[in-house]
Design a protein around this motif. Structure first.
Motif, PDB file in Angstrom:
ATOM      1  N   ILE A  24     -15.983  -5.567  -5.508  1.00 24.59           N
ATOM      2  CA  ILE A  24     -17.090  -6.491  -5.290  1.00 24.59           C
ATOM      3  C   ILE A  24     -17.844  -6.153  -4.004  1.00 24.59           C
ATOM      4  O   ILE A  24     -18.918  -6.696  -3.768  1.00 24.59           O
ATOM      5  CB  ILE A  24     -16.633  -7.967  -5.285  1.00 24.59           C
ATOM      6  N   TRP A  25     -17.288  -5.263  -3.172  1.00 23.15           N
ATOM      7  CA  TRP A  25     -17.982  -4.828  -1.956  1.00 23.15           C
ATOM      8  C   TRP A  25     -17.488  -3.440  -1.593  1.00 23.15           C
ATOM      9  O   TRP A  25     -16.296  -3.176  -1.552  1.00 23.15           O
ATOM     10  CB  TRP A  25     -17.700  -5.795  -0.806  1.00 23.15           C
ATOM     11  N   GLU A  27     -18.527  -0.550   1.321  1.00 22.09           N
ATOM     12  CA  GLU A  27     -19.373  -0.323   2.489  1.00 22.09           C
ATOM     13  C   GLU A  27     -18.886   0.890   3.268  1.00 22.09           C
ATOM     14  O   GLU A  27     -17.695   1.086   3.462  1.00 22.09           O
ATOM     15  CB  GLU A  27     -19.330  -1.555   3.395  1.00 22.09           C
ATOM     16  N   THR A  56     -14.979 -14.354   0.117  1.00 20.76           N
ATOM     17  CA  THR A  56     -15.109 -14.313  -1.329  1.00 20.76           C
ATOM     18  C   THR A  56     -15.340 -15.719  -1.849  1.00 20.76           C
ATOM     19  O   THR A  56     -14.783 -16.690  -1.349  1.00 20.76           O
ATOM     20  CB  THR A  56     -13.869 -13.695  -2.004  1.00 20.76           C
ATOM     21  N   GLU A  58     -18.508 -18.374  -3.931  1.00 20.32           N
ATOM     22  CA  GLU A  58     -19.942 -18.656  -3.997  1.00 20.32           C
ATOM     23  C   GLU A  58     -20.185 -20.071  -3.512  1.00 20.32           C
ATOM     24  O   GLU A  58     -19.349 -20.951  -3.701  1.00 20.32           O
ATOM     25  CB  GLU A  58     -20.463 -18.468  -5.420  1.00 20.32           C
ATOM     26  N   THR A  79     -25.923 -13.440   3.444  1.00 22.22           N
ATOM     27  CA  THR A  79     -26.380 -13.045   2.123  1.00 22.22           C
ATOM     28  C   THR A  79     -25.351 -13.529   1.115  1.00 22.22           C
ATOM     29  O   THR A  79     -24.157 -13.310   1.296  1.00 22.22           O
ATOM     30  CB  THR A  79     -26.512 -11.511   2.019  1.00 22.22           C
ATOM     31  N   GLN A  80     -25.807 -14.197   0.068  1.00 21.24           N
ATOM     32  CA  GLN A  80     -24.930 -14.624  -1.022  1.00 21.24           C
ATOM     33  C   GLN A  80     -25.071 -13.626  -2.154  1.00 21.24           C
ATOM     34  O   GLN A  80     -26.154 -13.452  -2.704  1.00 21.24           O
ATOM     35  CB  GLN A  80     -25.329 -16.013  -1.516  1.00 21.24           C
ATOM     36  N   LEU A  81     -23.982 -12.941  -2.455  1.00 23.26           N
ATOM     37  CA  LEU A  81     -23.920 -12.010  -3.575  1.00 23.26           C
ATOM     38  C   LEU A  81     -23.017 -12.618  -4.638  1.00 23.26           C
ATOM     39  O   LEU A  81     -22.292 -13.570  -4.349  1.00 23.26           O
ATOM     40  CB  LEU A  81     -23.365 -10.662  -3.101  1.00 23.26           C
ATOM     41  N   PRO A  82     -23.005 -12.095  -5.841  1.00 24.35           N
ATOM     42  CA  PRO A  82     -22.089 -12.631  -6.850  1.00 24.35           C
ATOM     43  C   PRO A  82     -20.630 -12.499  -6.378  1.00 24.35           C
ATOM     44  O   PRO A  82     -20.115 -11.402  -6.209  1.00 24.35           O
ATOM     45  CB  PRO A  82     -22.349 -11.765  -8.081  1.00 24.35           C
ATOM     46  N   ILE A  85     -19.870 -13.694   0.048  1.00 24.49           N
ATOM     47  CA  ILE A  85     -20.819 -14.081   1.086  1.00 24.49           C
ATOM     48  C   ILE A  85     -20.646 -13.079   2.223  1.00 24.49           C
ATOM     49  O   ILE A  85     -19.528 -12.831   2.685  1.00 24.49           O
ATOM     50  CB  ILE A  85     -20.534 -15.512   1.593  1.00 24.49           C
ATOM     51  N   VAL A  86     -21.751 -12.491   2.663  1.00 21.27           N
ATOM     52  CA  VAL A  86     -21.731 -11.512   3.744  1.00 21.27           C
ATOM     53  C   VAL A  86     -22.501 -12.098   4.922  1.00 21.27           C
ATOM     54  O   VAL A  86     -23.673 -12.453   4.788  1.00 21.27           O
ATOM     55  CB  VAL A  86     -22.373 -10.170   3.315  1.00 21.27           C
TER      56      VAL A  86
END
Length: 125
Positions: A24-25, A27, A56, A58, A79-82, A85-86
């Motif tokens: 899910i991430w 980098e 992790t 939402e 930033t909210q990703l599926p 949260i970053v």
């Protein structure tokens, strides 16, 4: 604190986060001493401290905006990703970045885990 610059050397960081064996991430960071990105507004903007908080889960738009409204003695945003949260922060001092990330954690933990945001004792050392 020493007012020294990162003029020589290289930092490489690799981070992968998986949930149920699904990435899910992913980098990769590479920062080279004396690189123009150290002072660039699209890089570190001359700040000696950068920090990341990955959470992790939402959250709803209201909580996301509440988190974004938290004051940061530097530059910080979320930033909210599926499923993730970053939160990123650039600051002049480590304590400023730490304070902002802890404030975010205090808001997010009860919502995502249903548990109070009681700081771990290790954070006091």
């Amino acid at each position: 604190a020493s007012a020294e610059r990162f003029d020589l050397g290289c930092l490489q960081a690799h981070l992968d986060v998986r949930r149920d064996d699904t990435p899910i991430w992913h980098e990769r960071q590479r920062i080279v001493g004396a690189d123009g990105l150290l002072d660039s507004p699209i890089g570190l903007a001359g700040q000696p401290v950068f920090a990341t908080l990955l959470v992790t889960g939402e959250i709803g738009a209201d909580l996301l905006e509440t988190c974004r409204a938290l004051p940061c003695a530097g530059r910080g945003d979320l930033t909210q990703l599926p499923g993730l949260i970053v939160a990123r922060c650039l600051a002049h001092q480590t304590l400023h970045a730490r304070a902002w990330l802890i404030a975010l954690w205090r808001l997010l933990r009860p919502h995502l885990l249903g548990r109070p945001a009681v700081p771990p004792r290790i954070w006091n050392t």
